[in-house]
Design a protein around this motif. Structure first.
Motif, PDB file in Angstrom:
ATOM      1  N   GLN A 208       0.519  -1.403   0.111  1.00  0.00           N
ATOM      2  CA  GLN A 208       0.308   0.357   0.154  1.00  0.00           C
ATOM      3  C   GLN A 208       1.316   1.378  -0.203  1.00  0.00           C
ATOM      4  O   GLN A 208       2.108   1.700   1.085  1.00  0.00           O
ATOM      5  CB  GLN A 208      -0.639   0.291   1.097  1.00  0.00           C
ATOM      6  N   PRO A 209       0.807   1.930  -0.985  1.00  0.00           N
ATOM      7  CA  PRO A 209       1.591   3.123  -1.109  1.00  0.00           C
ATOM      8  C   PRO A 209       0.685   4.561  -0.302  1.00  0.00           C
ATOM      9  O   PRO A 209       0.850   5.342  -0.976  1.00  0.00           O
ATOM     10  CB  PRO A 209       2.191   3.350  -2.563  1.00  0.00           C
ATOM     11  N   TRP A 210       1.636   4.554   0.701  1.00  0.00           N
ATOM     12  CA  TRP A 210       0.794   5.355   1.443  1.00  0.00           C
ATOM     13  C   TRP A 210       1.826   6.751   1.238  1.00  0.00           C
ATOM     14  O   TRP A 210       2.871   7.017   1.297  1.00  0.00           O
ATOM     15  CB  TRP A 210       0.573   5.265   2.974  1.00  0.00           C
ATOM     16  N   VAL A 211       1.145   7.814   1.332  1.00  0.00           N
ATOM     17  CA  VAL A 211       2.120   9.247   1.511  1.00  0.00           C
ATOM     18  C   VAL A 211       1.791   9.506   3.323  1.00  0.00           C
ATOM     19  O   VAL A 211       2.944   8.858   3.515  1.00  0.00           O
ATOM     20  CB  VAL A 211       1.531  10.295   0.778  1.00  0.00           C
ATOM     21  N   LEU A 212       0.998  10.375   3.478  1.00  0.00           N
ATOM     22  CA  LEU A 212       1.013  10.798   5.328  1.00  0.00           C
ATOM     23  C   LEU A 212      -0.157  10.562   5.576  1.00  0.00           C
ATOM     24  O   LEU A 212       0.526  10.889   6.900  1.00  0.00           O
ATOM     25  CB  LEU A 212       2.210  11.877   5.204  1.00  0.00           C
ATOM     26  N   GLU A 213      -0.605  10.532   5.594  1.00  0.00           N
ATOM     27  CA  GLU A 213      -2.110  10.548   5.361  1.00  0.00           C
ATOM     28  C   GLU A 213      -2.655   9.324   6.466  1.00  0.00           C
ATOM     29  O   GLU A 213      -4.541   9.384   7.207  1.00  0.00           O
ATOM     30  CB  GLU A 213      -3.728  11.191   5.665  1.00  0.00           C
TER      31      GLU A 213
END
Lengths: 369, 369
Positions: B119-124
């Motif tokens: 899962q390519p989460w950014v920051l949130e």
């Protein structure tokens, strides 16, 4: 000739998209948008009504920090009696509840080649909710629309920059659409106050039109006597062949169907595995242009007619089912819907510059054990 | 020596991730996951409590189609009295409400180089909710945990394949953590029934631990006498240097802070613009390892101490604020929190093979006009 003059006038028009479509890899900007906005996991097609968090959301700018107590709706422009209404006042007006399937006009964009640079939806930017509020026509009737009015402009509290243009999100509707009895200024979604991301405290819901029309965080309604030329109306949300093409405006939702992927998924690839034997294939179909009249399910290229259920309303999706006896091996499933206008989902996508109105047949590969 | 033997035994262990980390472009599989799961838009940091649809969600497999009427919770294994409880029965037990900040262990993964494939989460990938339900310790007390018990295993209804292993999602907790008075079997989120995507009808919530511990769609609780070796415990969610490294298990949430990006965004780039003059910078900070003791805000590299507000509970985020007088020009804002253990957010990310426990300082570039 008119178009030619128009194009010359538009030589300094702002860019409708964030750059030329690309066949390159997904950019960090697109991933950032994919992380902010969310679509509806396809298994949520099982339910008639989609709860917040499963219903798709696209927010162009930031979600406003609304204070319902101080919030007011202004209705003005070409009307006899301008109005300023509190939420409490609005809630005393007659209310209706309308089940509506909303879909983002850009749904499917990431599957196009080359890929327009914007929110990179896969297939799931859809959802169906029951919206409760005051019919727009009732409020326009109270305000008294003047004879010279041609459109109604809806402006939200959400502000930002797009295509180099500083703006608050705004869209218009022709008067005849605005006077439809089922267009609603909604303060409830599925029986509860609107969630922040769906437009709290008030939003427009226009059944049958792609989601960009249903302005969230609504603050003002202006009746205007010439067509609205705002960015989201005149630059964005147009069927264009190229950046220079003025194009045609996007309005109603094209016929589409999606399937609940059967079996269980692989976490990363989402590839499906299911046991052999009987399985009930199911999904939903919808169109903003006319009632869904049929859904065919493709099994390894052979199309079979699915059973349709009656939808909850003229603009709510309808459930379809087809029993299948799955043989061991690899199979390709698909679904393809038709509406009352005769429109049918295409097998190949029609490309356009903004990546809008994609309604290609949904295909699901499965391994049967 | 023990480690060496262990590694040999693990030569046929399934892959913890979907492939070697890559410096290449985002894959179609990662985009698909980004479209299915959702994070919390950073402006939602303004609110103490995060509503469904804004609170982050990660679903490994599909969201189960739960039927609360037929659903039962089984409590068994090394207990004196196995239990089978309906939802109605559970709701008669004493209930508590706990405000808890949950964060995905993989939050920030897409910012790592090379990038682990998941899962390519950014920051949130975070959110704070009020979870209501029965203390786990109360139910374990009724069941009577045997002296030889070492862990409690929680299994959800969600099934699929990961790393080549067919599984239902399952995780364990050591007995001492399971007996904490604030670990809850929750049937409500923010005062309403759990939404489908948050575990309806029942989930575990373990305050202070990364989200993978708080098993959703909970169906069974097994008290075991040897450490649980399931995929999500023993392969996934480990701090590893390489695929062959057995690594160490992920547990508590590391100190982190995030900022509400000030001003207004550009739709595509999300770059921020704000007027010059006074602006109140704000955000939230949290840690599962100890109370937040300080937040510093970086303005163009100079760190200033922010004001902290008291959190709603020991495992809920706390709000921080810092007034700033913005000068025209380009600025880089940042925030960095410290907790009671002395842990402080790093300026550069510590890379690991699964992309876990990222808690690097949050940076926001702004243009002041």
């Amino acid at each position: 000739m008119t178009k030619q003059i128009y194009r010359l006038r538009q030589s300094t028009r702002p860019a409708p998209t964030a750059g030329e479509p690309t066949s390159g890899p997904l950019t960090a900007e697109e991933l950032q948008l994919a992380a902010r906005n969310h679509s509806m996991p396809l298994e949520a097609l099982r339910q008639d009504v989609t709860p917040p968090g499963l219903h798709y959301v696209l927010t162009h700018f930031d979600i406003p920090d609304a204070d319902a107590a101080s919030w007011h709706l202004l209705i003005g422009g070409a009307v006899e009696r301008a109005q300023e209404l509190s939420l409490a006042a609005l809630k005393k007006d007659p209310a209706i509840t309308v089940p509506v399937t909303l879909e983002c006009a850009g749904n499917g964009r990431s599957l196009l080649t080359p890929r327009p640079l914007s929110q990179p939806w896969v297939l799931e930017a859809v959802g169906t909710a029951e919206w409760t509020g005051v019919p727009l026509a009732y409020l326009l009737g109270k305000a008294g629309v003047l004879a010279e009015a041609v459109e109604v402009v809806f402006t939200g509290a959400d502000a930002g920059i797009q295509g180099g243009v500083r703006q608050r999100y705004a869209r218009s509707l022709p008067i005849r659409e605005a006077m439809r009895p089922d267009v609603v200024l909604a303060y409830q979604m599925n029986g509860n106050d609107l969630p922040p991301q769906h437009g709290y405290p008030l939003r427009l819901v226009v059944p049958g039109w792609y989601g960009m029309t249903s302005v969230k965080w609504l603050e003002s309604i202006d009746v205007v006597t010439s067509p609205f030329m705002g960015f989201q109306q005149h630059m964005a949300y147009r069927y264009q062949d190229t950046a220079d093409d003025v194009g045609t405006p996007v309005s109603r939702i094209r016929i589409r169907s999606l399937m609940v992927p059967p079996g269980i998924p692989d976490f990363f690839t989402r590839k499906r595995v299911l046991p052999h034997g009987p399985v009930m294939l199911q999904g939903r179909a919808w169109s903003g242009e006319g009632a869904v009249t049929g859904v065919e399910v493709g099994i390894d290229g052979k199309w079979l007619r699915a059973q349709l259920e009656k939808p909850a309303g003229p603009f709510a999706w309808c459930k379809w089912t087809l029993p299948w006896v799955a043989d061991p091996g690899e199979h390709e499933l698909a679904c393809r819907a038709t509406d009352a206008t005769g429109a049918v989902q295409p097998l190949e996508q029609n490309w356009n510059y903004q990546g809008i109105g994609n309604n290609m047949v949904h295909r699901v590969s499965v391994t049967v054990e």
